[in-house]
Design an enzyme around this catalytic site. Structure first.
Site, short mmCIF file in Angstrom:
data_model
loop_
_atom_site.label_atom_id
_atom_site.label_comp_id
_atom_site.label_asym_id
_atom_site.label_seq_id
_atom_site.Cartn_x
_atom_site.Cartn_y
_atom_site.Cartn_z
N ASP A 125 95.70 51.49 58.76
CA ASP A 125 95.87 51.37 57.30
C ASP A 125 97.31 50.94 57.06
O ASP A 125 98.10 50.79 58.01
CB ASP A 125 95.56 52.72 56.61
CG ASP A 125 95.10 52.57 55.16
OD1 ASP A 125 95.87 52.03 54.34
OD2 ASP A 125 93.98 52.99 54.84
N GLY A 180 99.51 48.74 59.52
CA GLY A 180 99.46 47.28 59.58
C GLY A 180 98.74 46.72 58.36
O GLY A 180 98.49 47.44 57.39
N ASP A 181 98.40 45.45 58.44
CA ASP A 181 97.81 44.72 57.32
C ASP A 181 96.54 44.03 57.82
O ASP A 181 96.62 43.15 58.68
CB ASP A 181 98.83 43.69 56.82
CG ASP A 181 98.28 42.79 55.74
OD1 ASP A 181 97.14 43.02 55.29
OD2 ASP A 181 98.99 41.85 55.35
N PHE A 182 95.38 44.45 57.29
CA PHE A 182 94.14 43.86 57.81
C PHE A 182 93.96 42.40 57.39
O PHE A 182 93.01 41.76 57.82
CB PHE A 182 92.91 44.72 57.55
CG PHE A 182 92.69 45.25 56.14
CD1 PHE A 182 92.87 44.46 55.01
CD2 PHE A 182 92.26 46.56 55.97
CE1 PHE A 182 92.62 44.95 53.74
CE2 PHE A 182 92.01 47.08 54.70
CZ PHE A 182 92.20 46.27 53.58
N HIS A 217 84.64 46.46 49.20
CA HIS A 217 84.38 46.36 47.76
C HIS A 217 85.67 46.17 46.94
O HIS A 217 85.62 45.80 45.78
CB HIS A 217 83.54 47.53 47.23
CG HIS A 217 84.25 48.83 47.05
ND1 HIS A 217 83.75 49.85 46.29
CD2 HIS A 217 85.44 49.28 47.53
CE1 HIS A 217 84.58 50.87 46.30
NE2 HIS A 217 85.62 50.56 47.05
C1 LIG Z 1 89.38 52.43 48.56
S1 LIG Z 1 90.42 52.99 49.84
C2 LIG Z 1 89.24 53.61 51.02
C3 LIG Z 1 89.85 54.60 51.95
C4 LIG Z 1 88.86 55.26 52.93
N1 LIG Z 1 88.28 54.29 53.82
C5 LIG Z 1 87.80 56.01 52.16
O1 LIG Z 1 86.66 55.58 52.11
O2 LIG Z 1 88.14 57.05 51.57
C6 LIG Z 1 90.96 51.46 50.59
C7 LIG Z 1 91.93 51.65 51.74
O3 LIG Z 1 92.36 50.35 52.18
C8 LIG Z 1 93.75 50.43 52.47
N2 LIG Z 1 94.35 49.09 52.41
C9 LIG Z 1 94.59 48.33 51.31
N3 LIG Z 1 95.16 47.17 51.64
C10 LIG Z 1 95.29 47.18 53.00
C11 LIG Z 1 95.80 46.23 53.93
N4 LIG Z 1 96.28 45.06 53.53
N5 LIG Z 1 95.76 46.55 55.26
C12 LIG Z 1 95.27 47.77 55.66
N6 LIG Z 1 94.75 48.70 54.82
C13 LIG Z 1 94.76 48.41 53.49
C14 LIG Z 1 94.28 51.36 51.41
O4 LIG Z 1 95.55 51.87 51.74
C15 LIG Z 1 93.18 52.40 51.34
O5 LIG Z 1 93.41 53.46 52.26
#
Ligand SMILES: C[S@@+](CC[C@H](N)C(=O)[O-])C[C@H]1O[C@@H](n2cnc3c(N)ncnc32)[C@H](O)[C@@H]1O
Length: 354
Positions: free
Chosen positions: A207, A233-235, A253
């Protein structure tokens, strides 16, 4: 303007509209209760509004009005006139209660979530998130600028994922894998559920640094520090290699189709040839059902979440066909889609490299 030839509306139809419009006020009433710690202050025995007001440092008469409104919403009882006790639903507003949704209430009534909704019609016109115009940046960058809000968001996600964290470990065959990576796994609540139920597994939560901020304490609480690593990191750049199973819940989503294909493509790049990706998201039916009762039906929560994704993030909820198309564009094959029992409205969508 042409006159509508829809059937004549009944009083019940009119009441339904009024109830739906008053929904925003109900949500803000819950917000005030959480901010003033009403449920914590009432505790286990009935307390008068005067006592609760004195402890919360509020005026007595407005506190009485708040407690009455919470009673009418099913969160408190008034067993004797002027004294209030907490119902089972109300107890979930207590921060320390097992299964608490206090952070969830706070975040989903925050200006950061609510303000862009005033411009939903604009987002419907353009297909773009109003959030970016209202706040001058995108949702996750906004969270990144406020550690306090980000921590509350992570707590809200943790509270929202707890049912799934209890159900998922028993709903999927994890025995085939040795390591699982949860992409966008936030504070590690979901992966902690999986690792606790399957002691042979090790895990990785991937994350952003802000997303992971509360993960060390989750792992500590579950005694999982030795079995789970955290990678920031950054996905949109890459997803770390090394696992046979990649898990991703409530991530796709948040994003447009093109962005979702990029994230899925990076998961595809990280997967070994015999690896699998497990996406956990609601799956919309191809045709929406009309809800005939009053209030907001379970299905409506997913459709409202769909609009929330549009207005705040530019993302969307999807049908099975939508997920299949995204997977195909990312070099994956969607192999199954199964509703996740005990964790509605979520489904498990399994995909393999194409
Ligand atoms: C809606 S939350 C869902 C968190 C968890 N999977 C859950 O279901 O409770 C989206 C997650 O994506 C992460 N996120 C957003 N942009 C990201 C990025 N560029 N790279 C990695 N993670 C990211 C956010 O920090 C967050 O933890």
């Amino acid at each position: 303007m042409a006159k509508s030839d829809a059937p004549a509306a009944s009083t019940a139809d009119r009441d339904q509209i009024v109830r739906l419009v008053f929904g925003t006020m109900a949500a803000q009433t819950l917000r005030a209760a959480v901010r003033l710690r009403v449920v914590e202050r009432i505790g286990n025995t009935p307390r008068t509004a005067a006592d609760v007001a004195a402890e919360a440092g509020t005026e007595q008469q407005p506190m009485t009005r708040l407690l009455r409104a919470l009673t009418s919403l099913g969160l408190l009882n008034e067993p004797t006139p002027g004294a209030y006790s907490v119902t089972g639903a109300g107890a979930l507003l207590h921060r320390q209660h097992v299964g608490s949704v206090a952070s969830f209430v706070r975040v989903f009534t925050e200006p950061a979530v609510v303000r862009a909704w005033e411009h939903l019609d604009g987002s419907i016109r353009t297909g773009r998130p109003a959030f970016d115009t209202v706040f001058g940046t995108d949702f996750f960058s906004h969270l990144g600028q406020s550690p306090e809000l980000s921590a509350e968001f992570n707590a809200a996600m943790s509270q929202a994922v707890s049912e799934t964290a209890a159900a998922l470990p028993h709903a999927y065959d994890f025995s085939r894998f040795t390591t699982v990576t949860d992409v966008g796994g936030g504070d590690a609540t979901l992966l902690a559920g999986v690792l606790t139920a399957h002691p042979h597994l090790t895990g990785v939560v991937f994350d952003t640094a802000e997303g992971l901020a509360q993960a060390p304490s989750t792992l500590e609480r579950h005694g999982l520090k030795e079995r789970c690593s955290l990678i920031a990191g950054d996905f949109f750049t890459s997803v770390p290699e090394g696992s046979g199973l990649y898990l991703m819940k409530s991530v796709l989503h948040d994003w447009t189709d093109d962005q979702a294909v990029t994230i899925l493509g990076h998961c595809r790049d990280a997967l070994p040839p015999d690896g699998l990706l497990l996406v956990v998201e609601p799956v919309l039916p191809e045709v929406a059902d009309t809800h005939t009762g009053t209030g907001i039906a379970d299905d409506a929560v997913t459709y409202l979440s769909d609009l929330n994704m549009l207005v705040n993030l530019g993302g969307r909820e999807r049908t099975r066909q939508d997920f299949q198309d995204l997977c195909r564009r990312a070099g994956l094959v969607l192999t199954s889609s199964t509703p996740l029992a005990d964790a509605e409205p979520f489904s498990l969508l399994e995909a393999r490299p194409g």
